[in-house]
Design a protein around this motif. Sequence first.
Motif, mmCIF file in Angstrom:
data_model
loop_
_atom_site.group_PDB
_atom_site.id
_atom_site.type_symbol
_atom_site.label_atom_id
_atom_site.label_comp_id
_atom_site.label_asym_id
_atom_site.label_seq_id
_atom_site.Cartn_x
_atom_site.Cartn_y
_atom_site.Cartn_z
ATOM 1 N N LEU A 122 -35.597 -42.109 -62.679
ATOM 2 C CA LEU A 122 -35.248 -41.458 -61.419
ATOM 3 C C LEU A 122 -33.765 -41.120 -61.375
ATOM 4 O O LEU A 122 -33.380 -40.070 -60.854
ATOM 5 C CB LEU A 122 -35.617 -42.369 -60.244
ATOM 6 N N ALA A 123 -32.912 -41.980 -61.932
ATOM 7 C CA ALA A 123 -31.480 -41.703 -61.954
ATOM 8 C C ALA A 123 -31.182 -40.456 -62.790
ATOM 9 O O ALA A 123 -30.344 -39.626 -62.410
ATOM 10 C CB ALA A 123 -30.717 -42.906 -62.506
ATOM 11 N N THR A 124 -31.869 -40.310 -63.926
ATOM 12 C CA THR A 124 -31.678 -39.133 -64.771
ATOM 13 C C THR A 124 -32.186 -37.875 -64.069
ATOM 14 O O THR A 124 -31.564 -36.807 -64.144
ATOM 15 C CB THR A 124 -32.401 -39.312 -66.119
ATOM 16 N N ILE A 125 -33.329 -38.006 -63.393
ATOM 17 C CA ILE A 125 -33.861 -36.865 -62.636
ATOM 18 C C ILE A 125 -32.867 -36.443 -61.558
ATOM 19 O O ILE A 125 -32.620 -35.251 -61.354
ATOM 20 C CB ILE A 125 -35.223 -37.231 -62.000
ATOM 21 N N ALA A 126 -32.261 -37.430 -60.869
ATOM 22 C CA ALA A 126 -31.257 -37.118 -59.844
ATOM 23 C C ALA A 126 -30.057 -36.419 -60.457
ATOM 24 O O ALA A 126 -29.489 -35.490 -59.866
ATOM 25 C CB ALA A 126 -30.828 -38.396 -59.137
ATOM 26 N N ALA A 513 -37.490 -45.856 -51.869
ATOM 27 C CA ALA A 513 -38.646 -44.972 -51.657
ATOM 28 C C ALA A 513 -38.199 -43.638 -51.079
ATOM 29 O O ALA A 513 -38.647 -42.568 -51.512
ATOM 30 C CB ALA A 513 -39.662 -45.640 -50.732
ATOM 31 N N ALA A 514 -37.309 -43.692 -50.091
ATOM 32 C CA ALA A 514 -36.769 -42.453 -49.518
ATOM 33 C C ALA A 514 -36.023 -41.654 -50.574
ATOM 34 O O ALA A 514 -36.116 -40.418 -50.630
ATOM 35 C CB ALA A 514 -35.842 -42.786 -48.341
ATOM 36 N N CYS A 515 -35.304 -42.358 -51.441
ATOM 37 C CA CYS A 515 -34.568 -41.705 -52.526
ATOM 38 C C CYS A 515 -35.523 -40.954 -53.456
ATOM 39 O O CYS A 515 -35.275 -39.798 -53.821
ATOM 40 C CB CYS A 515 -33.777 -42.746 -53.313
ATOM 41 N N GLY A 516 -36.633 -41.606 -53.831
ATOM 42 C CA GLY A 516 -37.607 -40.961 -54.697
ATOM 43 C C GLY A 516 -38.166 -39.697 -54.076
ATOM 44 O O GLY A 516 -38.273 -38.658 -54.741
ATOM 45 N N LEU A 517 -38.519 -39.766 -52.803
ATOM 46 C CA LEU A 517 -39.081 -38.598 -52.117
ATOM 47 C C LEU A 517 -38.057 -37.472 -51.976
ATOM 48 O O LEU A 517 -38.354 -36.304 -52.201
ATOM 49 C CB LEU A 517 -39.602 -39.012 -50.738
ATOM 50 N N ILE A 518 -36.832 -37.833 -51.607
ATOM 51 C CA ILE A 518 -35.810 -36.818 -51.356
ATOM 52 C C ILE A 518 -35.337 -36.175 -52.652
ATOM 53 O O ILE A 518 -35.180 -34.942 -52.731
ATOM 54 C CB ILE A 518 -34.633 -37.449 -50.568
ATOM 55 N N VAL A 519 -35.116 -36.966 -53.694
ATOM 56 C CA VAL A 519 -34.697 -36.404 -54.983
ATOM 57 C C VAL A 519 -35.766 -35.466 -55.535
ATOM 58 O O VAL A 519 -35.477 -34.360 -56.015
ATOM 59 C CB VAL A 519 -34.394 -37.535 -55.988
ATOM 60 N N CYS A 520 -37.030 -35.893 -55.454
ATOM 61 C CA CYS A 520 -38.112 -35.072 -56.006
ATOM 62 C C CYS A 520 -38.429 -33.863 -55.129
ATOM 63 O O CYS A 520 -38.945 -32.855 -55.627
ATOM 64 C CB CYS A 520 -39.355 -35.934 -56.237
ATOM 65 N N THR A 521 -38.115 -33.942 -53.840
ATOM 66 C CA THR A 521 -38.228 -32.756 -52.987
ATOM 67 C C THR A 521 -37.260 -31.677 -53.461
ATOM 68 O O THR A 521 -37.577 -30.479 -53.403
ATOM 69 C CB THR A 521 -37.946 -33.125 -51.517
#
Length: 629
Positions: A122-126, A513-521
């Motif tokens: 997730l950090a790399t995706i961000a 969880a919010a981070c995952g949703l917001i980054v992937c949005t």
Amino acid sequence: MESLNNINALTLIFVSVLLFAIAYRFYGIFIANKVLRLNDQNTTPAVEFADGKDYVATNKNVLFGHHFAAIAAAGPLVGPVLAAQFGYLPGALWILIGCVLGGGVHDMIVLFASVRHKGQSLATIASKEIGKATGTVAGFAILFILILTLAGLSLACINAMHEASWSLFTVVITMPIAIIMGLIMRYKKNSVLFASILGGILLIAGIIGGHTLMQNPTMNGLFSWDIKTISIAIPLYGFIASVLPVWLLLVPRDYLSTYLKIGTIIMLAIGVIVIHPTIQMPAITAFVNGGGPIIGGPVLPFIFIVIACGAISGFHAVIATGTTPKMLNKEREILFVGYGAMLVEGFVALMALIAACTLMPGDYFAINTPKEAYDSFLAAHPSLHGVDIDYYSQKIGIDLYGRTGGAVSLAVGMAHIFNKIPYMDQLTAYWYNFAIMFEAVFILTAIDAGTRVGRFFLQEMLGSVVPKFNDKNWIPGIIISSLLFTFAWGYLVYTGNVNSIWPLFGISNQLLAACGLIVCTTMLIRMNRGKYALCSAIPGVFMAGITFWAGYIQVTAIYIPKGQYLLATLAVTAMVLMLIVFAGAFRKWYQLLQIKTTEIDHYGEPVKELVFKFYKEKPLRRIEETKYN
């Protein structure tokens, strides 16, 4: 509201199964087809980078089992039990609604993003979707949140095992059993079935034989540990498990826990169907406005952080960007593995809530209220005196008063349900100790896996300063990073208690969880999903806002007035780190929405034209020409 009291537990089971089935059939498929546009023609990382070690295309049913075992640790068992303080209704509603609209969507979209990003974290995706600086902050936030997560999970089972020799014995024996299974499966061909049968037999023998062994004064004294001893032993276990070869303890424990988890929940559901118990806990208790003995804050917003895993969990993002995306054979299996496993976890959470709420309210509060506060609690609420707790204390053979943390009340609730089944009333103590082992095995599984993941994160960070740490086979680096990481969460375990640490765990977990949703949005907006991106943006922004609200109350109204400045600092740190990530994501949303749409990327998806920093500010050109990865 009166009509909602004393309902049959079967009603909740029926509603949950019906709702989850409809959600999977309609909303899950809508997310797959319209929002993510899953396409089996796209090559997954497991196929593209197949190496027989990390990237391995796996049968979807086997992968479902692995993913479910990894995400469903102690959170869906403990959180709903603690939330029962507010009554059964708030917890049940949040599990049902949150799981369908939040947790399932989160797990699907994060898994999808990792698959499209070659199985990266997730950090790399961000870093790639938002910016390098945001990705770096996200990496620190994930490491920080892992520390708080492991502390919260550890504290959940400590009160179940102190000065309870039989309970501790049943947990300890799972370790050599897992090692035996690991050795058999590694050095004996086609031995999975044999190891499974042997492990099951040894577990049952340990539970039954433990009762007789603990009658011996020497053995009883050997396994009667106080809270401080167990608080040291669990981090020590985490350190040892994190440096041992993964096949020796981690893998067989995961494998063993899968059978235990699914089997026990099925047994519990059958027990509820057979005896159809009444929910004794009121729909709403007197503590919905705060002041409860377990969770100090009000039901709004604290219900959203107390039930941190049964409805939506940021910890799942670690798994959905870790092993699972590297094992997915086809893209459309994201629906079954991601959304399906989350719905099953929601059902587990609801069963845990039912088990706790079938106890008499007085018994529930007698178990979960600290001993030093119990007299004043009874003075303020005389109607909530214990009813059957003395009976169960005598049957089980330990003092059940003041064993906070949720694990004991869940175990007593499960034993209470099984006790009502014909011919089972003489096995209460065995059911209780089986339930304690059932919970502790999952907690320890999360501890050893989480400590190993945390060690990897820390090694990478230290490697940027001392390059030798990047060598994953360098023994001093493994030991030093494991010691540092284990000490960080072990210190919180030794000095804290579950009433103070669990809300902190919930805050950090839900922020992730919010981070995952917001980054992937951000990724969905870049891929020109239009209004469909709201399916992840709305729950992401909601979880961010509600968690910041709960964090503010926890810090200003609970931690600081009680002088718990370390916990207050940790909570503020987690919120500040995530606020930086969210600010970077919202800024990127604004930029993306101002840019025209280009044709397609190399997956055949329409995307936005945008110059990312990792392209070193190359001239603007179509994404498919740069082969975005």
